[in-house]
Design an enzyme around this catalytic site. Sequence first.
Site, short mmCIF file in Angstrom:
data_model
loop_
_atom_site.label_atom_id
_atom_site.label_comp_id
_atom_site.label_asym_id
_atom_site.label_seq_id
_atom_site.Cartn_x
_atom_site.Cartn_y
_atom_site.Cartn_z
N MET A 1 92.52 124.96 177.71
CA MET A 1 92.64 125.05 179.17
C MET A 1 91.63 124.14 179.85
O MET A 1 90.45 124.47 179.94
CB MET A 1 92.41 126.49 179.61
N GLU B 1 98.31 78.93 132.55
CA GLU B 1 99.09 79.05 131.32
C GLU B 1 98.21 79.43 130.13
O GLU B 1 98.61 79.28 128.99
CB GLU B 1 99.86 77.76 131.05
N ASN C 1 106.51 72.87 135.25
CA ASN C 1 106.42 73.09 136.69
C ASN C 1 106.90 71.89 137.48
O ASN C 1 107.65 72.02 138.45
CB ASN C 1 104.97 73.40 137.09
N ASP D 1 97.89 78.70 124.48
CA ASP D 1 98.17 77.89 125.67
C ASP D 1 99.54 77.21 125.49
O ASP D 1 99.85 76.70 124.42
CB ASP D 1 97.04 76.85 125.79
MG LIG Z 1 88.64 125.53 179.62
#
Ligand SMILES: [Mg+2]
Length: 456
Positions: A55, A371, A336, A328
Amino acid sequence: MSARLLVVDDILANRRLMQAKLEAKYYSVLLAENGVEALKIAAEDQPDIILLDVMMPGMDGYEVCRRLKADPQTAHIPVVMLTALNETADRVRGLEAGADDFLTKPVDDFSLMARIGALNRYNAVAMELRKREANGMRAGALAEEEMQGLERGANILLIDSSSSSMQSIRDPLQDAGHRVLTLDEADKAADGRNSNLDIVLLGLSHQAFDPLRLCAHFRTTDATRALSIIVMATSADRELAAQALELGASDIIQTPVVAEELLARVATQTKRRRYVDILRRRVDRGLELSVVDQLTGLYNRRYMTNQLALWMKRASLGSQPLSVISVDIDHFKQVNDKYGHDAGDRVLVQFADRIRTNVRPKDIVCRPGGEEFLVIMPETTGDLAGRAAERIRKSVAAEPFELDDLGQQKLGVTVSAGVAAYAGEDDTVADMLRRADLALYEAKTAGRNRVTNIAA
Ligand SMILES: [Mg+2]
């Protein structure tokens, strides 16, 4: 455990009284006299817990709570609503606004400290998990379906000796969509394992056994450690209830039980337990991600270095052999360049699989970068490691790699490998890796697609 609390109340005397009570227990206190001020302080000072009056003129407590819970900066801070005496409707509204708990005014000291203690313990766990998670990624925010999961009906273990209270507790819980089991039923349902339980509701009064011992048992047993324990006690059993909190109970509810309050506390505890559960799983996953290479699922360089150091230590203590293979892919850059990085990644993934299928479960397969691959072979002589390396080399050369999903384009790939073995007490991780790389380099310069074993 100390904590910082924000007290929000429009009446000065109420603020001062609450401040005095809290500071007497060594909590530090922030004060706000209206909703706007509360929202500002909550966001800026990040209190651990907020005690919020309902309140208030202007923005009331429900609205403040809604806004706190809607703001990601403050949503995680537990809110305890202070409601007028026995107004069930107030409590329900508070819960709908997202409140974590509520206390009725005038607030008695025992309930106040019990609630704060429980929220504090929860905060400590959640905060630690959020902190660990923040190092990795998302900082505790939940996805939509995770949020919904928090709200689903709980699995509740009800331990109470009086059959009348069983009904007054069981019925409202089941009506609200929760599943309630007694000890007997839980044993039958899960072979004694209660791992899918969310909450234990434990009556403290008139039990045939020592309820505090049971509380301690739940808290110290792995399968039940994460459960929320809500103890039910009459006002005459407050001492016992306080001890239960000390032993790790999450919350207290006074008997005779008021259904609305029972449902609210069960909902809150279920949500908290599941939230902590989600964070804990994320942290575990984060730890896993931090040692595993995302592309191949092999261990990364950091894990490799740690494990190699560990096994070298063991080798030095137990005079067991230890070897490593450095492998490797030959001319990987050309893969690639010619076929693109997606094709390159596919080769890396398939190569990782071929290594895995050619070593033992106890061998540790790592991809320290690019790699380069490395296999740590515990309790293995250089001779045996050399044979494993040869197996890997052959299995790579034997069958071409697929460059696309359909396997229409294939490429023959070869690898070179170098083997090194642990050289005794003075050996170091860096030296051992250097020797393996040196052997690998020899294999490359000798024409590739071969193994050089400097350990055999
Ligand atoms: Mg109050």
